[in-house]
Motif scaffolding. Structure first.
Motif, mmCIF file in Angstrom:
data_model
loop_
_atom_site.group_PDB
_atom_site.id
_atom_site.type_symbol
_atom_site.label_atom_id
_atom_site.label_comp_id
_atom_site.label_asym_id
_atom_site.label_seq_id
_atom_site.Cartn_x
_atom_site.Cartn_y
_atom_site.Cartn_z
ATOM 1 N N ARG A 1 0.824 -1.207 0.000
ATOM 2 C CA ARG A 1 0.000 0.000 0.000
ATOM 3 C C ARG A 1 0.863 1.264 0.000
ATOM 4 N NH1 ARG A 1 -3.683 0.706 5.108
ATOM 5 N NH2 ARG A 1 -1.784 1.689 5.934
ATOM 6 N N SER A 2 0.727 2.055 -1.037
ATOM 7 C CA SER A 2 1.379 3.364 -1.143
ATOM 8 C C SER A 2 2.864 3.320 -0.790
ATOM 9 C CB SER A 2 0.664 4.380 -0.239
ATOM 10 O OG SER A 2 -0.695 4.478 -0.572
ATOM 11 N N PRO A 3 3.658 2.486 -1.452
ATOM 12 C CA PRO A 3 5.096 2.470 -1.149
ATOM 13 C C PRO A 3 5.735 3.802 -1.515
ATOM 14 C CG PRO A 3 4.653 1.244 -3.163
ATOM 15 C CD PRO A 3 3.315 1.583 -2.571
ATOM 16 N N ASP A 4 6.699 4.241 -0.715
ATOM 17 C CA ASP A 4 7.364 5.522 -0.984
ATOM 18 C C ASP A 4 8.728 5.337 -1.632
ATOM 19 O OD1 ASP A 4 8.557 4.464 1.239
ATOM 20 O OD2 ASP A 4 8.269 6.211 2.529
ATOM 21 N N ILE A 5 9.053 4.125 -2.049
ATOM 22 C CA ILE A 5 10.239 3.864 -2.850
ATOM 23 C C ILE A 5 9.877 2.738 -3.814
ATOM 24 C CG2 ILE A 5 11.146 2.325 -1.074
ATOM 25 C CD1 ILE A 5 13.946 2.959 -2.056
ATOM 26 N N GLY A 6 10.197 2.902 -5.089
ATOM 27 C CA GLY A 6 9.815 1.926 -6.086
ATOM 28 C C GLY A 6 11.009 1.240 -6.717
ATOM 29 N N ALA A 7 10.706 0.237 -7.550
ATOM 30 C CA ALA A 7 11.772 -0.528 -8.189
ATOM 31 C C ALA A 7 12.610 0.344 -9.112
ATOM 32 C CB ALA A 7 11.170 -1.696 -8.963
ATOM 33 N N THR A 8 11.992 1.295 -9.784
ATOM 34 C CA THR A 8 12.742 2.164 -10.699
ATOM 35 C C THR A 8 13.769 2.991 -9.945
ATOM 36 O OG1 THR A 8 10.869 2.296 -12.219
ATOM 37 C CG2 THR A 8 12.549 4.011 -12.391
ATOM 38 N N GLU A 9 13.348 3.541 -8.825
ATOM 39 C CA GLU A 9 14.279 4.341 -8.024
ATOM 40 C C GLU A 9 15.429 3.483 -7.496
ATOM 41 O OE1 GLU A 9 10.216 6.314 -7.440
ATOM 42 O OE2 GLU A 9 11.007 4.278 -7.670
ATOM 43 N N CYS A 10 15.110 2.284 -7.036
ATOM 44 C CA CYS A 10 16.160 1.397 -6.521
ATOM 45 C C CYS A 10 17.167 1.061 -7.611
ATOM 46 C CB CYS A 10 15.538 0.120 -5.963
ATOM 47 S SG CYS A 10 14.719 0.312 -4.379
ATOM 48 N N ALA A 11 16.668 0.723 -8.790
ATOM 49 C CA ALA A 11 17.561 0.360 -9.890
ATOM 50 C C ALA A 11 18.466 1.521 -10.258
ATOM 51 C CB ALA A 11 16.742 -0.083 -11.103
ATOM 52 N N GLN A 12 17.908 2.707 -10.273
ATOM 53 C CA GLN A 12 18.671 3.912 -10.601
ATOM 54 C C GLN A 12 19.804 4.143 -9.586
ATOM 55 O OE1 GLN A 12 16.450 7.726 -10.372
ATOM 56 N NE2 GLN A 12 16.638 7.685 -12.596
ATOM 57 N N CYS A 13 19.475 3.964 -8.328
ATOM 58 C CA CYS A 13 20.483 4.167 -7.282
ATOM 59 C C CYS A 13 21.587 3.111 -7.356
ATOM 60 C CB CYS A 13 19.809 4.134 -5.912
ATOM 61 S SG CYS A 13 18.715 5.539 -5.592
ATOM 62 N N TYR A 14 21.196 1.855 -7.556
ATOM 63 C CA TYR A 14 22.210 0.802 -7.643
ATOM 64 C C TYR A 14 23.115 0.995 -8.851
ATOM 65 C CZ TYR A 14 20.385 -2.139 -3.858
ATOM 66 O OH TYR A 14 20.010 -2.645 -2.635
ATOM 67 N N ARG A 15 22.555 1.463 -9.978
ATOM 68 C CA ARG A 15 23.395 1.699 -11.152
ATOM 69 C C ARG A 15 24.421 2.786 -10.888
ATOM 70 N NH1 ARG A 15 18.519 1.137 -14.127
ATOM 71 N NH2 ARG A 15 18.339 3.396 -14.262
ATOM 72 N N ALA A 16 24.017 3.803 -10.143
ATOM 73 C CA ALA A 16 24.954 4.881 -9.827
ATOM 74 C C ALA A 16 26.038 4.424 -8.862
ATOM 75 C CB ALA A 16 24.193 6.077 -9.236
ATOM 76 N N TYR A 17 25.654 3.624 -7.877
ATOM 77 C CA TYR A 17 26.585 3.192 -6.835
ATOM 78 C C TYR A 17 27.481 2.056 -7.294
ATOM 79 C CZ TYR A 17 28.053 1.312 -2.261
ATOM 80 O OH TYR A 17 28.780 0.852 -1.190
ATOM 81 N N LEU A 18 26.927 1.158 -8.108
ATOM 82 C CA LEU A 18 27.651 -0.039 -8.564
ATOM 83 C C LEU A 18 27.649 -0.061 -10.090
ATOM 84 C CD1 LEU A 18 25.913 -2.480 -6.060
ATOM 85 C CD2 LEU A 18 28.205 -1.507 -5.813
ATOM 86 N N PRO A 19 28.441 0.801 -10.724
ATOM 87 C CA PRO A 19 28.392 0.915 -12.190
ATOM 88 C C PRO A 19 28.874 -0.328 -12.921
ATOM 89 C CG PRO A 19 30.199 2.224 -11.286
ATOM 90 C CD PRO A 19 29.381 1.768 -10.121
ATOM 91 N N ASN A 20 29.683 -1.153 -12.274
ATOM 92 C CA ASN A 20 30.170 -2.388 -12.888
ATOM 93 C C ASN A 20 29.337 -3.563 -12.384
ATOM 94 O OD1 ASN A 20 32.290 -0.938 -14.137
ATOM 95 N ND2 ASN A 20 33.526 -1.111 -12.265
ATOM 96 N N ALA A 21 28.863 -4.386 -13.325
ATOM 97 C CA ALA A 21 27.974 -5.484 -12.949
ATOM 98 C C ALA A 21 28.615 -6.415 -11.929
ATOM 99 C CB ALA A 21 27.566 -6.265 -14.194
#
Length: 327
Positions: free
Chosen positions: A215-235
């Motif tokens: 119900r009404s999550p304040d963080i979504g999968a898109t935001e998480c993916a974006q943050c992880y890509r910035a923090y961990l640029p190498n797979a």
């Protein structure tokens, strides 16, 4: 008591008469533009930088900002120390949230000050380097530098370097448990307890709840993916045990844990899964799901903070009255 000069570059203390609860909702409402670079405090390498705090407390806490050398750049630590009554204090390092790309020491103020005041602990809030300007491993290595600084300065602050805990919210929960693993592996700092509030633990994002069932999550999968890509640029980094705790097969020997999850959070499944993995590895672990809380609000949730305080009081209590060893 003065901080050791070789670590402290500058300190400023400001006092006010109220606490302002920070609004965490903005942390994940904006997308991360390609050119995003987190704001950093200025540093010219020569002149000491005076840091002015936006707010402090009049609740018997001495609050100081200190600049130290980080992994890739100077970082700021905010020290919260209860007024001295002769008691030797335990130490807690706290890491703010913000998905590895946002967040400030001010965001962590209510949580850090509550832990310091109610636990009676010397709390050090860590202003770690942010991605994408400073990707992994800058943030956990900053945390390790902060822990070294705490050990070096503990005696001067009437604190016990043998009673250290770590805590964090969101990305800070990841950094807290990864710092515990780094300290275990390097062997020169002993961490006795870890408290993780709605932690980000799984860069693979394979253990998230169904967005349609929360119900009404304040963080979504898109935001998480974006943050992880910035923090961990190498797979390959997304499997590193110091970045992806849930992928680690070496959880034995980590300190006792308190894990708090939020009912209205897509990440509550991975938090609770991590608790199960720690238990399976023989790590004493407590886990609580807060049914009326959301991801971002959990860091300032009164019930969650009360649990953290109780946990640290239990795990960091003094076992003897012997004098502190010199460090």
């Amino acid at each position: 008591m003065p901080l050791r000069q070789e670590w402290a570059v500058s300190i400023a203390i400001v006092r006010c008469d109220r606490i302002v609860l920070p609004d965490y909702r903005h942390l994940f409402q904006m997308s991360l533009p390609p050119e995003f670079v987190p704001s950093q405090l200025g540093w010219d390498g020569a002149d000491a930088l005076k840091i002015t705090m936006a707010s402090t407390l009049d609740l018997g806490l001495c609050i100081e900002d200190v600049r130290i050398a980080g992994h890739a750049q100077p970082i700021t630590l905010r020290s919260y120390r209860p007024a001295s009554d002769g008691t030797v204090l335990p130490v807690v390092l706290y890491f703010h949230g913000g998905g590895f790309v946002r967040g400030t020491l001010d965001d962590a103020d209510i949580t850090a000050s509550t832990i310091a005041r109610d636990t009676a602990a010397w709390v050090i809030s860590v202003g770690y380097s942010l991605a994408p300007a400073f990707p992994f491993p800058a943030a956990p290595e900053d945390g390790y530098r902060a822990a070294q600084w705490a050990v070096a300065n503990a005696r001067a602050q009437r604190a016990d370097a043998n009673r250290i805990g770590v805590a964090g919210h969101d990305a800070g929960g990841n950094l807290a448990t990864c710092l515990a693993a780094i300290a275990r592996d390097r062997g020169d700092i002993v961490i006795l307890a870890q408290a993780l509030l709605a932690p980000l633990l799984d860069p693979s994002m394979t253990r998230m709840a169904d967005e349609n069932k929360v119900r009404s999550p304040d963080i979504g999968a898109t935001e998480c993916a974006q943050c992880y890509r910035a923090y961990l640029p190498n797979a390959s980094q997304r499997l590193h045990p110091y970045a992806a705790p849930l992928e680690s097969r070496r959880l034995a020997g980590l300190p006792p844990a308190l894990i708090a999850s939020a009912q209205h959070d897509l990440l509550h499944i991975e938090a609770e899964k991590y608790a199960g993995e720690l238990i399976a590895a023989g790590v004493p672990t407590e886990v609580t799901r807060h049914v009326n809380a959301s991801h971002n609000a959990l860091a300032a949730d009164p019930a969650a903070l009360a649990d953290v305080v109780t946990f640290f009081r239990k795990r960091l209590r003094a076992l003897t009255l012997a004098p502190l060893a010199a460090h």
